[in-house]
Write a protein that holds these residues in place. Sequence first.
Motif, PDB file in Angstrom:
ATOM      1  N   PRO A  19       6.210  36.748  43.296  1.00  0.00           N
ATOM      2  CA  PRO A  19       5.768  36.649  44.782  1.00  0.00           C
ATOM      3  C   PRO A  19       4.508  37.441  44.806  1.00  0.00           C
ATOM      4  O   PRO A  19       4.371  38.477  44.665  1.00  0.00           O
ATOM      5  CB  PRO A  19       6.839  37.017  45.675  1.00  0.00           C
ATOM      6  CG  PRO A  19       7.831  37.793  44.835  1.00  0.00           C
ATOM      7  CD  PRO A  19       7.725  37.333  43.229  1.00  0.00           C
ATOM      8  N   ALA A  20       3.770  36.742  45.643  1.00  0.00           N
ATOM      9  CA  ALA A  20       2.197  37.388  45.784  1.00  0.00           C
ATOM     10  C   ALA A  20       1.890  37.117  47.230  1.00  0.00           C
ATOM     11  O   ALA A  20       0.740  37.706  47.636  1.00  0.00           O
ATOM     12  CB  ALA A  20       1.125  36.552  44.952  1.00  0.00           C
ATOM     13  N   SER A  21       2.711  36.605  48.255  1.00  0.00           N
ATOM     14  CA  SER A  21       2.264  36.534  49.539  1.00  0.00           C
ATOM     15  C   SER A  21       3.595  36.713  50.409  1.00  0.00           C
ATOM     16  O   SER A  21       4.819  36.431  49.959  1.00  0.00           O
ATOM     17  CB  SER A  21       1.664  35.319  49.703  1.00  0.00           C
ATOM     18  OG  SER A  21       2.481  34.236  49.592  1.00  0.00           O
ATOM     19  N   HIS A  22       3.169  36.803  51.892  1.00  0.00           N
ATOM     20  CA  HIS A  22       4.548  36.613  52.774  1.00  0.00           C
ATOM     21  C   HIS A  22       5.236  35.209  52.277  1.00  0.00           C
ATOM     22  O   HIS A  22       6.544  34.839  52.585  1.00  0.00           O
ATOM     23  CB  HIS A  22       4.177  36.653  54.214  1.00  0.00           C
ATOM     24  CG  HIS A  22       3.721  38.081  54.483  1.00  0.00           C
ATOM     25  ND1 HIS A  22       4.680  39.021  54.728  1.00  0.00           N
ATOM     26  CD2 HIS A  22       2.472  38.260  54.807  1.00  0.00           C
ATOM     27  CE1 HIS A  22       4.250  39.983  55.127  1.00  0.00           C
ATOM     28  NE2 HIS A  22       2.527  39.909  54.985  1.00  0.00           N
ATOM     29  N   THR A  23       4.373  33.949  52.300  1.00  0.00           N
ATOM     30  CA  THR A  23       5.046  32.850  52.020  1.00  0.00           C
ATOM     31  C   THR A  23       5.838  32.680  50.892  1.00  0.00           C
ATOM     32  O   THR A  23       7.030  32.205  50.817  1.00  0.00           O
ATOM     33  CB  THR A  23       3.850  31.656  51.912  1.00  0.00           C
ATOM     34  OG1 THR A  23       3.139  31.704  53.054  1.00  0.00           O
ATOM     35  CG2 THR A  23       4.324  30.114  51.704  1.00  0.00           C
ATOM     36  N   ASP A  24       5.315  33.313  49.662  1.00  0.00           N
ATOM     37  CA  ASP A  24       6.245  33.435  48.297  1.00  0.00           C
ATOM     38  C   ASP A  24       7.409  34.248  48.742  1.00  0.00           C
ATOM     39  O   ASP A  24       8.506  33.962  48.267  1.00  0.00           O
ATOM     40  CB  ASP A  24       5.445  34.020  47.364  1.00  0.00           C
ATOM     41  CG  ASP A  24       4.189  33.320  46.905  1.00  0.00           C
ATOM     42  OD1 ASP A  24       3.826  32.092  47.260  1.00  0.00           O
ATOM     43  OD2 ASP A  24       3.451  33.810  46.173  1.00  0.00           O
ATOM     44  N   ASP A  25       7.433  35.213  49.507  1.00  0.00           N
ATOM     45  CA  ASP A  25       8.724  36.490  49.824  1.00  0.00           C
ATOM     46  C   ASP A  25       9.517  35.327  50.635  1.00  0.00           C
ATOM     47  O   ASP A  25      10.771  35.287  50.213  1.00  0.00           O
ATOM     48  CB  ASP A  25       8.105  37.261  50.603  1.00  0.00           C
ATOM     49  CG  ASP A  25       7.321  38.293  49.758  1.00  0.00           C
ATOM     50  OD1 ASP A  25       7.137  38.445  48.683  1.00  0.00           O
ATOM     51  OD2 ASP A  25       6.582  39.127  50.459  1.00  0.00           O
ATOM     52  N   ALA A  26       9.166  34.601  51.584  1.00  0.00           N
ATOM     53  CA  ALA A  26      10.168  33.926  52.550  1.00  0.00           C
ATOM     54  C   ALA A  26      10.846  32.607  51.687  1.00  0.00           C
ATOM     55  O   ALA A  26      11.864  32.307  51.731  1.00  0.00           O
ATOM     56  CB  ALA A  26       9.120  33.066  53.611  1.00  0.00           C
ATOM     57  N   ALA A  27      10.039  31.962  50.573  1.00  0.00           N
ATOM     58  CA  ALA A  27      10.563  31.271  49.790  1.00  0.00           C
ATOM     59  C   ALA A  27      11.683  31.766  49.099  1.00  0.00           C
ATOM     60  O   ALA A  27      13.052  31.224  48.680  1.00  0.00           O
ATOM     61  CB  ALA A  27       9.568  30.314  49.132  1.00  0.00           C
ATOM     62  N   LEU A  28      11.253  32.966  48.335  1.00  0.00           N
ATOM     63  CA  LEU A  28      12.317  33.460  47.461  1.00  0.00           C
ATOM     64  C   LEU A  28      13.690  34.089  48.346  1.00  0.00           C
ATOM     65  O   LEU A  28      14.765  33.675  47.944  1.00  0.00           O
ATOM     66  CB  LEU A  28      11.596  34.691  46.716  1.00  0.00           C
ATOM     67  CG  LEU A  28      12.532  35.591  45.971  1.00  0.00           C
ATOM     68  CD1 LEU A  28      13.056  34.848  44.753  1.00  0.00           C
ATOM     69  CD2 LEU A  28      11.629  36.843  45.436  1.00  0.00           C
ATOM     70  N   VAL A  29      13.316  34.678  49.270  1.00  0.00           N
ATOM     71  CA  VAL A  29      14.582  34.929  50.315  1.00  0.00           C
ATOM     72  C   VAL A  29      15.398  33.862  50.570  1.00  0.00           C
ATOM     73  O   VAL A  29      16.502  33.800  50.540  1.00  0.00           O
ATOM     74  CB  VAL A  29      14.208  35.850  51.433  1.00  0.00           C
ATOM     75  CG1 VAL A  29      15.301  36.004  52.416  1.00  0.00           C
ATOM     76  CG2 VAL A  29      13.511  37.162  51.003  1.00  0.00           C
ATOM     77  N   SER A  30      14.806  32.393  50.897  1.00  0.00           N
ATOM     78  CA  SER A  30      15.391  31.290  51.492  1.00  0.00           C
ATOM     79  C   SER A  30      16.228  30.958  50.212  1.00  0.00           C
ATOM     80  O   SER A  30      17.320  30.426  50.435  1.00  0.00           O
ATOM     81  CB  SER A  30      14.442  30.269  51.821  1.00  0.00           C
ATOM     82  OG  SER A  30      13.709  30.609  52.951  1.00  0.00           O
ATOM     83  N   GLU A  31      15.557  30.804  49.126  1.00  0.00           N
ATOM     84  CA  GLU A  31      16.405  30.308  47.994  1.00  0.00           C
ATOM     85  C   GLU A  31      17.563  31.339  47.634  1.00  0.00           C
ATOM     86  O   GLU A  31      18.677  30.877  47.305  1.00  0.00           O
ATOM     87  CB  GLU A  31      15.356  30.390  46.530  1.00  0.00           C
ATOM     88  CG  GLU A  31      15.843  29.881  45.382  1.00  0.00           C
ATOM     89  CD  GLU A  31      16.843  28.451  45.593  1.00  0.00           C
ATOM     90  OE1 GLU A  31      17.679  28.357  44.502  1.00  0.00           O
ATOM     91  OE2 GLU A  31      16.377  27.655  46.295  1.00  0.00           O
ATOM     92  N   LEU A  32      17.355  32.650  47.492  1.00  0.00           N
ATOM     93  CA  LEU A  32      18.400  33.586  47.241  1.00  0.00           C
ATOM     94  C   LEU A  32      19.557  33.293  48.206  1.00  0.00           C
ATOM     95  O   LEU A  32      20.810  33.105  47.868  1.00  0.00           O
ATOM     96  CB  LEU A  32      18.041  35.010  47.523  1.00  0.00           C
ATOM     97  CG  LEU A  32      17.414  35.572  46.447  1.00  0.00           C
ATOM     98  CD1 LEU A  32      16.476  36.964  46.626  1.00  0.00           C
ATOM     99  CD2 LEU A  32      17.898  35.663  45.184  1.00  0.00           C
ATOM    100  N   ALA A  33      19.215  33.208  49.683  1.00  0.00           N
ATOM    101  CA  ALA A  33      20.231  32.784  50.564  1.00  0.00           C
ATOM    102  C   ALA A  33      21.053  31.575  50.386  1.00  0.00           C
ATOM    103  O   ALA A  33      21.966  31.287  50.504  1.00  0.00           O
ATOM    104  CB  ALA A  33      19.771  32.967  52.057  1.00  0.00           C
ATOM    105  N   ARG A  34      19.987  30.573  49.935  1.00  0.00           N
ATOM    106  CA  ARG A  34      20.597  29.227  49.449  1.00  0.00           C
ATOM    107  C   ARG A  34      21.609  29.366  48.360  1.00  0.00           C
ATOM    108  O   ARG A  34      22.769  28.634  48.415  1.00  0.00           O
ATOM    109  CB  ARG A  34      19.616  28.060  49.123  1.00  0.00           C
ATOM    110  CG  ARG A  34      20.184  26.756  48.940  1.00  0.00           C
ATOM    111  CD  ARG A  34      19.190  25.791  48.105  1.00  0.00           C
ATOM    112  NE  ARG A  34      18.681  26.446  46.889  1.00  0.00           N
ATOM    113  CZ  ARG A  34      19.925  26.296  45.785  1.00  0.00           C
ATOM    114  NH1 ARG A  34      20.839  25.744  46.019  1.00  0.00           N
ATOM    115  NH2 ARG A  34      19.211  26.699  44.622  1.00  0.00           N
ATOM    116  N   GLN A  35      21.385  29.990  47.211  1.00  0.00           N
ATOM    117  CA  GLN A  35      22.255  30.234  46.228  1.00  0.00           C
ATOM    118  C   GLN A  35      23.572  30.964  46.713  1.00  0.00           C
ATOM    119  O   GLN A  35      24.596  30.698  46.115  1.00  0.00           O
ATOM    120  CB  GLN A  35      21.655  31.118  45.196  1.00  0.00           C
ATOM    121  CG  GLN A  35      20.517  30.211  44.551  1.00  0.00           C
ATOM    122  CD  GLN A  35      19.908  31.156  43.443  1.00  0.00           C
ATOM    123  OE1 GLN A  35      20.137  32.288  43.139  1.00  0.00           O
ATOM    124  NE2 GLN A  35      18.862  30.500  42.900  1.00  0.00           N
TER     125      GLN A  35
END
Length: 183
Positions: free
Chosen positions: A20-36
């Motif tokens: 991750p290199a941005s707030h957008t990348d971070d949000a996508a990663l956290v959303s994916e973790l929450a989904r999993q």
Amino acid sequence: MSVVAVELPGRGSAAGDTLPASHTDDAALVSELARQIREDFQASSATSIAMVGLSMGVLMAIETQQLLADLPIVHSFFAGRAPVRDSSHASVLDQASVDSLNLAPAEVRESEAWENYFLPMLTADLASDSRAAKRLSAADTPARIRGDMDVFCGLSDPSFAPQSADQWREFVSADAHFDRHCF
């Protein structure tokens, strides 16, 4: 009890994934973790969830908890990260700061593996942690940790002293159990 371990970009089977290199990348990663986590929880016979965060993973666990507000998170185990009070707790990314972490002897830090593998991942993790600290400190209300909390720290860790560990108590509800463990 079932354990759901997550692999972050740059590690294990996700070694080839972009860090991750941005707030957008971070949000996508956290959303994916929450989904999993949600999928694994709903597919299991588990009745509650405990979150574990180490270093930059602490803030990631807090942000993930916020997306799982409807699930029974009963305990958090955090290590190696002071609580966020304001953006001054953001990680500093200059070379001197990285060197001061004393993560490896000089001969390792001079190696090709350090330069090509570990250092880029560490830098990305510190940047992600810094962005998370800014997001959490900018929130109108401080992030509250659901359930009980155990915090782990080192007696000789200058970046996360026992006094810092005690400050996590303010982030749990009055009826929750809080304990710190220093080694």
